[in-house]
Design a protein around this motif. Sequence first.
Motif, PDB file in Angstrom:
ATOM      1  N   TRP A  98       0.830  -1.207   0.000  1.00  0.00           N
ATOM      2  CA  TRP A  98       0.000   0.000   0.000  1.00  0.00           C
ATOM      3  C   TRP A  98       0.859   1.249   0.000  1.00  0.00           C
ATOM      4  CZ3 TRP A  98      -0.293   3.501   4.184  1.00  0.00           C
ATOM      5  CH2 TRP A  98       0.288   3.067   5.378  1.00  0.00           C
ATOM      6  N   ILE A  99       0.246   2.314  -0.452  1.00  0.00           N
ATOM      7  CA  ILE A  99       0.891   3.619  -0.482  1.00  0.00           C
ATOM      8  C   ILE A  99      -0.203   4.660  -0.308  1.00  0.00           C
ATOM      9  CG2 ILE A  99       0.813   3.821  -3.002  1.00  0.00           C
ATOM     10  CD1 ILE A  99       3.634   5.131  -2.823  1.00  0.00           C
ATOM     11  N   SER A 100       0.119   5.717   0.409  1.00  0.00           N
ATOM     12  CA  SER A 100      -0.866   6.781   0.609  1.00  0.00           C
ATOM     13  C   SER A 100      -0.415   8.033  -0.136  1.00  0.00           C
ATOM     14  CB  SER A 100      -1.034   7.082   2.098  1.00  0.00           C
ATOM     15  OG  SER A 100       0.156   7.620   2.641  1.00  0.00           O
ATOM     16  N   HIS A 101      -1.393   8.876  -0.424  1.00  0.00           N
ATOM     17  CA  HIS A 101      -1.064  10.156  -1.055  1.00  0.00           C
ATOM     18  C   HIS A 101      -2.206  11.136  -0.848  1.00  0.00           C
ATOM     19  CE1 HIS A 101      -3.691   9.786  -4.643  1.00  0.00           C
ATOM     20  NE2 HIS A 101      -3.503   8.503  -4.459  1.00  0.00           N
ATOM     21  N   LYS A 102      -1.879  12.401  -0.889  1.00  0.00           N
ATOM     22  CA  LYS A 102      -2.887  13.456  -0.797  1.00  0.00           C
ATOM     23  C   LYS A 102      -3.728  13.444  -2.064  1.00  0.00           C
ATOM     24  CE  LYS A 102      -1.201  15.814   2.883  1.00  0.00           C
ATOM     25  NZ  LYS A 102      -1.897  15.861   4.130  1.00  0.00           N
ATOM     26  N   ALA A 103      -5.008  13.732  -1.918  1.00  0.00           N
ATOM     27  CA  ALA A 103      -5.928  13.717  -3.060  1.00  0.00           C
ATOM     28  C   ALA A 103      -5.486  14.678  -4.162  1.00  0.00           C
ATOM     29  CB  ALA A 103      -7.340  14.054  -2.602  1.00  0.00           C
ATOM     30  N   ASP A 104      -4.870  15.804  -3.780  1.00  0.00           N
ATOM     31  CA  ASP A 104      -4.461  16.775  -4.796  1.00  0.00           C
ATOM     32  C   ASP A 104      -3.091  16.467  -5.410  1.00  0.00           C
ATOM     33  OD1 ASP A 104      -3.235  17.487  -2.377  1.00  0.00           O
ATOM     34  OD2 ASP A 104      -3.345  19.641  -2.781  1.00  0.00           O
ATOM     35  N   ASN A 105      -2.478  15.368  -5.006  1.00  0.00           N
ATOM     36  CA  ASN A 105      -1.236  14.925  -5.642  1.00  0.00           C
ATOM     37  C   ASN A 105      -1.628  13.994  -6.801  1.00  0.00           C
ATOM     38  OD1 ASN A 105       1.320  14.153  -6.370  1.00  0.00           O
ATOM     39  ND2 ASN A 105       1.984  13.621  -4.307  1.00  0.00           N
ATOM     40  N   VAL A 106      -2.181  14.599  -7.815  1.00  0.00           N
ATOM     41  CA  VAL A 106      -2.754  13.871  -8.953  1.00  0.00           C
ATOM     42  C   VAL A 106      -1.698  13.057  -9.692  1.00  0.00           C
ATOM     43  CG1 VAL A 106      -4.006  14.133 -11.133  1.00  0.00           C
ATOM     44  CG2 VAL A 106      -4.593  15.571  -9.171  1.00  0.00           C
ATOM     45  N   THR A 107      -0.513  13.608  -9.866  1.00  0.00           N
ATOM     46  CA  THR A 107       0.554  12.898 -10.577  1.00  0.00           C
ATOM     47  C   THR A 107       0.888  11.583  -9.884  1.00  0.00           C
ATOM     48  OG1 THR A 107       1.455  14.988 -11.371  1.00  0.00           O
ATOM     49  CG2 THR A 107       2.925  13.083 -11.431  1.00  0.00           C
ATOM     50  N   ALA A 108       1.042  11.628  -8.562  1.00  0.00           N
ATOM     51  CA  ALA A 108       1.340  10.403  -7.801  1.00  0.00           C
ATOM     52  C   ALA A 108       0.196   9.410  -7.928  1.00  0.00           C
ATOM     53  CB  ALA A 108       1.607  10.740  -6.340  1.00  0.00           C
ATOM     54  N   GLY A 109      -1.026   9.891  -7.764  1.00  0.00           N
ATOM     55  CA  GLY A 109      -2.191   9.003  -7.853  1.00  0.00           C
ATOM     56  C   GLY A 109      -2.261   8.279  -9.185  1.00  0.00           C
ATOM     57  N   LYS A 110      -1.998   8.982 -10.263  1.00  0.00           N
ATOM     58  CA  LYS A 110      -2.029   8.363 -11.596  1.00  0.00           C
ATOM     59  C   LYS A 110      -0.917   7.328 -11.747  1.00  0.00           C
ATOM     60  CE  LYS A 110      -4.279  12.051 -14.188  1.00  0.00           C
ATOM     61  NZ  LYS A 110      -4.141  13.039 -15.245  1.00  0.00           N
ATOM     62  N   LEU A 111       0.269   7.637 -11.210  1.00  0.00           N
ATOM     63  CA  LEU A 111       1.378   6.683 -11.280  1.00  0.00           C
ATOM     64  C   LEU A 111       1.001   5.398 -10.548  1.00  0.00           C
ATOM     65  CD1 LEU A 111       4.364   5.964 -11.957  1.00  0.00           C
ATOM     66  CD2 LEU A 111       4.944   6.937  -9.721  1.00  0.00           C
ATOM     67  N   TYR A 112       0.516   5.518  -9.331  1.00  0.00           N
ATOM     68  CA  TYR A 112       0.172   4.331  -8.539  1.00  0.00           C
ATOM     69  C   TYR A 112      -0.933   3.530  -9.224  1.00  0.00           C
ATOM     70  CZ  TYR A 112       2.553   7.317  -5.125  1.00  0.00           C
ATOM     71  OH  TYR A 112       3.442   8.153  -4.489  1.00  0.00           O
ATOM     72  N   GLU A 113      -1.933   4.209  -9.731  1.00  0.00           N
ATOM     73  CA  GLU A 113      -3.036   3.532 -10.416  1.00  0.00           C
ATOM     74  C   GLU A 113      -2.546   2.761 -11.638  1.00  0.00           C
ATOM     75  OE1 GLU A 113      -6.718   5.132 -12.920  1.00  0.00           O
ATOM     76  OE2 GLU A 113      -6.864   5.670 -10.783  1.00  0.00           O
ATOM     77  N   SER A 114      -1.568   3.315 -12.337  1.00  0.00           N
ATOM     78  CA  SER A 114      -1.052   2.652 -13.535  1.00  0.00           C
ATOM     79  C   SER A 114      -0.345   1.338 -13.211  1.00  0.00           C
ATOM     80  CB  SER A 114      -0.114   3.588 -14.311  1.00  0.00           C
ATOM     81  OG  SER A 114       1.141   3.716 -13.659  1.00  0.00           O
ATOM     82  N   PHE A 115       0.038   1.153 -11.944  1.00  0.00           N
ATOM     83  CA  PHE A 115       0.671  -0.089 -11.506  1.00  0.00           C
ATOM     84  C   PHE A 115      -0.315  -1.051 -10.854  1.00  0.00           C
ATOM     85  CE2 PHE A 115       4.451   2.319 -12.265  1.00  0.00           C
ATOM     86  CZ  PHE A 115       5.371   1.367 -12.661  1.00  0.00           C
ATOM     87  N   GLY A 116      -1.573  -0.677 -10.852  1.00  0.00           N
ATOM     88  CA  GLY A 116      -2.599  -1.564 -10.307  1.00  0.00           C
ATOM     89  C   GLY A 116      -3.040  -1.237  -8.894  1.00  0.00           C
ATOM     90  N   PHE A 117      -2.493  -0.187  -8.294  1.00  0.00           N
ATOM     91  CA  PHE A 117      -2.971   0.230  -6.972  1.00  0.00           C
ATOM     92  C   PHE A 117      -4.388   0.759  -7.120  1.00  0.00           C
ATOM     93  CE2 PHE A 117       1.548   0.276  -6.294  1.00  0.00           C
ATOM     94  CZ  PHE A 117       1.734  -0.004  -4.950  1.00  0.00           C
ATOM     95  N   ARG A 118      -5.243   0.397  -6.156  1.00  0.00           N
ATOM     96  CA  ARG A 118      -6.629   0.839  -6.177  1.00  0.00           C
ATOM     97  C   ARG A 118      -6.987   1.495  -4.856  1.00  0.00           C
ATOM     98  NH1 ARG A 118      -5.672   0.762 -10.677  1.00  0.00           N
ATOM     99  NH2 ARG A 118      -6.304  -0.747 -12.217  1.00  0.00           N
ATOM    100  N   ASP A 119      -7.827   2.500  -4.947  1.00  0.00           N
ATOM    101  CA  ASP A 119      -8.296   3.221  -3.760  1.00  0.00           C
ATOM    102  C   ASP A 119      -9.016   2.232  -2.840  1.00  0.00           C
ATOM    103  OD1 ASP A 119      -9.396   4.939  -1.901  1.00  0.00           O
ATOM    104  OD2 ASP A 119     -10.320   6.257  -3.381  1.00  0.00           O
ATOM    105  N   SER A 120      -8.591   2.196  -1.578  1.00  0.00           N
ATOM    106  CA  SER A 120      -9.195   1.265  -0.626  1.00  0.00           C
ATOM    107  C   SER A 120     -10.449   1.834   0.021  1.00  0.00           C
ATOM    108  CB  SER A 120      -8.193   0.914   0.476  1.00  0.00           C
ATOM    109  OG  SER A 120      -7.996   2.035   1.327  1.00  0.00           O
ATOM    110  N   GLY A 121     -10.676   3.122  -0.160  1.00  0.00           N
ATOM    111  CA  GLY A 121     -11.790   3.783   0.498  1.00  0.00           C
ATOM    112  C   GLY A 121     -11.406   4.332   1.868  1.00  0.00           C
ATOM    113  N   GLU A 122     -10.214   4.000   2.340  1.00  0.00           N
ATOM    114  CA  GLU A 122      -9.752   4.505   3.631  1.00  0.00           C
ATOM    115  C   GLU A 122      -8.987   5.809   3.426  1.00  0.00           C
ATOM    116  OE1 GLU A 122      -8.253   1.587   6.689  1.00  0.00           O
ATOM    117  OE2 GLU A 122      -8.156   0.318   4.899  1.00  0.00           O
TER     118      GLU A 122
END
Length: 158
Positions: free
Chosen positions: A122-146
């Motif tokens: 797992w990895i966490s990131h701020k919602a407004d860190n869009v670049t990081a979020g897109k990178l993680y998603e591209s590797f299969g990370f999914r929002d856990s809802g937490e």
Amino acid sequence: MISLRKITLDNRRAIFNLEVTEDQRRFVASNLSSAASCYVLATNGGHPFPFAIYEDEQPVGFVMITYRITGYELPSIGDDSYCILRLMIDKQHQKRGYGREAMHKILEFIRTFPAGPARYCWISHKADNVTAGKLYESFGFRDSGEIINDELITVLSL
């Protein structure tokens, strides 16, 4: 060619001097602070794995991986997981694909289960860190809802 290398007496200053841009500082702790956190974790039962990220012979970033214990509040899957607690690419080396290449190496390392078995990363990131979020998603990370400490928790099944 991107590689993960141990932080040594010879490269430590270069790693501690790597920085993100001014507007990114709210997203990630300094590398020196992260190295200190590794010491505290290691002396308190944790399993930190700090690495310098190199492009050939040039240090370009830093990553801190932990197993189970992070020193912070854990998500619901935290006891059975690795965490990419810190990941940064120096401001002079951004936008060259190094973060993406580093993530391949990081996940390759985690999948060797160096501290023990795990079901998740797992990895966490701020919602407004869009670049990081897109990178993680591209590797299969999914929002856990937490959300912990105002950061979105994203999870990857190993």
